[in-house]
Design an enzyme around this catalytic site. Sequence first.
Site, PDB file in Angstrom:
ATOM      1  N   GLU A  56       9.893   8.781 -16.821  1.00 47.24           N
ATOM      2  CA  GLU A  56       8.504   9.191 -17.091  1.00 47.24           C
ATOM      3  C   GLU A  56       8.076   8.805 -18.504  1.00 47.24           C
ATOM      4  O   GLU A  56       6.934   8.406 -18.738  1.00 47.24           O
ATOM      5  CB  GLU A  56       8.358  10.706 -16.900  1.00 47.24           C
ATOM      6  N   HIS A  58       0.831  -1.224   0.000  1.00 50.87           N
ATOM      7  CA  HIS A  58       0.000   0.000   0.000  1.00 50.87           C
ATOM      8  C   HIS A  58       0.862   1.269   0.000  1.00 50.87           C
ATOM      9  O   HIS A  58       0.418   2.323   0.456  1.00 50.87           O
ATOM     10  CB  HIS A  58      -0.952   0.047   1.203  1.00 50.87           C
ATOM     11  N   SER A 112      15.374  21.975 -15.621  1.00 57.18           N
ATOM     12  CA  SER A 112      14.197  22.781 -15.908  1.00 57.18           C
ATOM     13  C   SER A 112      14.675  24.102 -16.475  1.00 57.18           C
ATOM     14  O   SER A 112      15.721  24.624 -16.086  1.00 57.18           O
ATOM     15  CB  SER A 112      13.427  23.020 -14.616  1.00 57.18           C
ATOM     16  N   LYS A 161      16.448  21.981 -10.493  1.00 58.97           N
ATOM     17  CA  LYS A 161      15.720  20.761 -10.842  1.00 58.97           C
ATOM     18  C   LYS A 161      16.551  19.738 -11.599  1.00 58.97           C
ATOM     19  O   LYS A 161      17.432  20.066 -12.383  1.00 58.97           O
ATOM     20  CB  LYS A 161      14.505  21.115 -11.705  1.00 58.97           C
TER      21      LYS A 161
END
Length: 458
Positions: free
Chosen positions: A287, A153, A274, A280
């Site tokens: 992804e 979970h 970024s 970043k």
Amino acid sequence: MWGGRFAEGPSAVMREINASIPFDKRLWRQDIAASKAHVAMLGAQKIVAAEDVRAISDGLDRIAAEYEEGGVPEELALEDIHMHVESRLKELIGPAAGRLHTARSRNDQVATDFRLWVRDAIDAVDAGLAAFQCALIARAEEHADTVMPGFTHLQVAQPVTLGHHLLAYVEMIRRDRSRFTDARARMNESPLGAAALAGTSFPLDRDATAAALGFDRPMANSLDAVSDRDFALDYLMAATQCSLHLSRLAEEIIIWASQPYGFVALPDAYSTGSSIMPQKRNPDAAELVRGHSGRITGCLTSLMMTMKGLPLAYSKDMQDDKPPVFEAHDLLALSIAAMTGMIETIAFRPERMRAAAAGGFSTATDLADWLVRVANVPFREAHEITGKAVRAAEQKGCYLWELDLADLQAIDPRINASIFDVLSVEASVASRTSFGGTAPSEVRVRIADARRLLEKQP
Ligand code: ARG
């Protein structure tokens, strides 16, 4: 009145909707190989004269050299790769080119070419997956002892070892490879010689063309041979399931790389910055692997929908079989390469993982198991006692192993000092030596096994 315009308009649109050359030019190698096998057989069966066979075969070799050198030209009026090759052959050798299509149709031709292509695709994917497994095993060995939280979970459940976690993916990929291997074995029959749909009156030797192209045997039913696309669906199903595994690992990497976790640092080579936030470092490759799995699943759905209502035998809808397979294959190959690169280069941060593994009272089960094993307490009762110990630790704001023996004995007098031997995360993982368990010793045995399997089926 409008005939002049109409005559041109529809035919241009028709040419465009009809043409598959923009995508099926990828089949050129398979198309030429299948044509060479076909014409050699026509010669051996005395259906075409030897000199014509030689001229056709040499011409096909020249076309292969041209395509290799300069790519395949795209002529919409010539529809597809089959017509491109044949028309170039005619330019090169003259009317004898017309004998190549004896006892053959584009229906058995495309079915043959596409099978050969998918077979090569499976071999390429399998090699990529083997390399991916090697990368996972190498990192698993390096981190056989590294403790991390195991989750259910997405809540800290029990400590596990990172090596164990990585080996879980080796197992998934092993199953993926076996699905591709099954698909390859099942599809390896030759449609060539089925002709348009009914077979042919010429005395073909279908065994010969099947053997020449590395197929196990000719397909036994000509209607099935030209209308079957199970092999493409098998490929897409295996590809989809494989992409789901890659996507799950990608998701884990994305979670692990986020600052509150900080379990990994992504290498420069597989992350991006970024344009506005200088600090970043984004896990774009992971992804995109996660995103690509959605597109690959879409390709499977697309071909299933194309096939579901088609009567026997060939219908032009089936021309649409190729783009989803090509797209899925390209996305999968890229995803496998990206995941392999990420796994090879990612920096794991064992200190962060260990700290997280210690939280969440992750060794509570070890406390309960100790009560069962050493104090002979029934498990359900041990579960209850342990719950009280967790509550006590929570109230004191400490780890389970920081509780005083007196605190624990106040909860249950059967507890003694040896309980502290099982409460650390290291002791917890070391104790899980059951087959397939997370103990470093067991992980090392499984690594040796996985390596043996890879050597058997490299
Ligand atoms: N380009 C076609 C395809 O990919 C080849 C088969 C054409 N057959 C036909 N009967 N029109 O399916």
